[in-house]
Design a protein around this motif. Sequence first.
Motif, mmCIF file in Angstrom:
data_model
loop_
_atom_site.group_PDB
_atom_site.id
_atom_site.type_symbol
_atom_site.label_atom_id
_atom_site.label_comp_id
_atom_site.label_asym_id
_atom_site.label_seq_id
_atom_site.Cartn_x
_atom_site.Cartn_y
_atom_site.Cartn_z
ATOM 1 N N ASP A 1 36.292 -5.015 -33.941
ATOM 2 C CA ASP A 1 36.025 -6.248 -34.660
ATOM 3 C C ASP A 1 36.618 -6.140 -36.061
ATOM 4 N N SER A 2 37.577 -7.023 -36.364
ATOM 5 C CA SER A 2 38.259 -6.894 -37.650
ATOM 6 C C SER A 2 37.365 -7.301 -38.816
ATOM 7 N N GLN B 1 39.929 -2.041 -39.251
ATOM 8 C CA GLN B 1 41.102 -2.405 -38.461
ATOM 9 C C GLN B 1 42.189 -2.925 -39.391
ATOM 10 N N GLN B 2 43.423 -2.507 -39.181
ATOM 11 C CA GLN B 2 44.505 -3.053 -39.988
ATOM 12 C C GLN B 2 44.690 -4.518 -39.624
ATOM 13 N N ASP C 1 29.300 6.991 -35.112
ATOM 14 C CA ASP C 1 30.177 6.780 -33.938
ATOM 15 C C ASP C 1 30.121 5.327 -33.483
ATOM 16 N N ILE C 2 28.902 4.791 -33.433
ATOM 17 C CA ILE C 2 28.750 3.403 -32.983
ATOM 18 C C ILE C 2 29.511 2.469 -33.922
ATOM 19 N N LEU C 3 29.363 2.715 -35.225
ATOM 20 C CA LEU C 3 30.002 1.820 -36.193
ATOM 21 C C LEU C 3 31.519 1.976 -36.210
ATOM 22 N N ILE C 4 31.995 3.182 -35.955
ATOM 23 C CA ILE C 4 33.453 3.377 -35.878
ATOM 24 C C ILE C 4 34.001 2.519 -34.730
ATOM 25 N N GLN C 5 33.268 2.535 -33.614
ATOM 26 C CA GLN C 5 33.679 1.702 -32.469
ATOM 27 C C GLN C 5 33.744 0.230 -32.837
ATOM 28 N N TYR C 6 32.684 -0.254 -33.480
ATOM 29 C CA TYR C 6 32.675 -1.667 -33.878
ATOM 30 C C TYR C 6 33.844 -1.961 -34.810
ATOM 31 N N SER C 7 34.128 -1.033 -35.725
ATOM 32 C CA SER C 7 35.198 -1.300 -36.688
ATOM 33 C C SER C 7 36.550 -1.370 -35.985
ATOM 34 N N GLN C 8 36.643 -0.709 -34.817
ATOM 35 C CA GLN C 8 37.922 -0.792 -34.083
ATOM 36 C C GLN C 8 38.033 -2.070 -33.252
#
Length: 320
Positions: free
Chosen positions: A61-62, A310-311, A52-59
């Motif tokens: 921070d590109s 992130q796209q 969950d934490i990493l999904i947040q970061y991936s959203q």
Amino acid sequence: MSAIKYSIVIPVYNEEEVIHTTYHRLTEVMKSTGEAYELLFVNDGSHDKTADILIQYSQQDSSVMLLDFARNFGHQIAITAGMDYAKGDVVVVIDADLQDPPELILQMIDKWKQGYDVVYAKRTKRKGESYFKKHTAAMFYRLLRSMTDIEIPLDTGDFRLLDRKVCDQMKLLQEKNRFVRGLVSWVGFKQIALEYERDERAAGESKYPLKKMLKLSLDGLTSFSYKPLKLATYTGVALSFIGFVYLIIVLYLKLFTDNTIAGWSSLIVIQLLFSGFTLVILGMIGEYIGRIYDEAKNRPLYIVRKTYKQQPIRKFAHRE
Ligand code: UDP
Ligand code: MG
């Protein structure tokens, strides 16, 4: 968007306690290079909040990408997946627990700029690890060295930098029971060591229990050496020779003397020793056969549940 220069591969398994700090320290170090980079986290089936934490970061921070495994496949497989997906000209593998200091990546990059293809980090000290772990690890590296023909550096984990061409070669090695640091040595190219003191884990506990350590060392030994198999042959020859000498002695005693030998205890000892030895050898053969079986089944190395990234932002907005 500029092409990615540096890919940092970080395998993570239940690292919720440390992952924030890791993300921030890596980001700081990588930003200081002034080049485009990606932090490629491989979530190896964590049960805690790591994903969950990493999904947040991936959203947010590109530069962050997350590969989410369908279950726990193990550290070596997670690293392999990271190398498969990495897009950079340079790939660095680093543990998530900050035992490998991210700042060392800059020194690795310097070496790479000087023309080295592989820069591996060699531990001169290991802080905060148990007496048992340090000593068994040291013994293992030395045993492995004595048993293999290729040069696998001593006291070196998977913290290392690979040039794109080395990473591409690694991708061709599709064996199932992987000892990645051995494979990197096997591939060759221009390699150099960088010495460092291994820190303590920043938070949380080791995700390498004895069972996983044993599996890793057996993979290392069996993938790079046939010597354990030959042990049976050598010992067999030695024992047959001793047996033959003993046979002559027994025959001599029987034919030319009146000594009757009351040998129950010696028989039991010999029996126990030899049956123990036979079982060890059978087990050893089993280890190899099991690995051959894995290769024959040829299952994929890992299964990715989902990737998060992130796209890239489009340069031209849609016209109304
Ligand atoms: N790890 C993993 N899968 C596993 C076990 C460990 O991806 O099944 C990761 C872990 O999150 C860490 C790295 O591999 O980033 C090294 O593990 P750890 O620090 O627990 O090993 P140790 O340093 O104690 O040998
Ligand atoms: Mg660790």
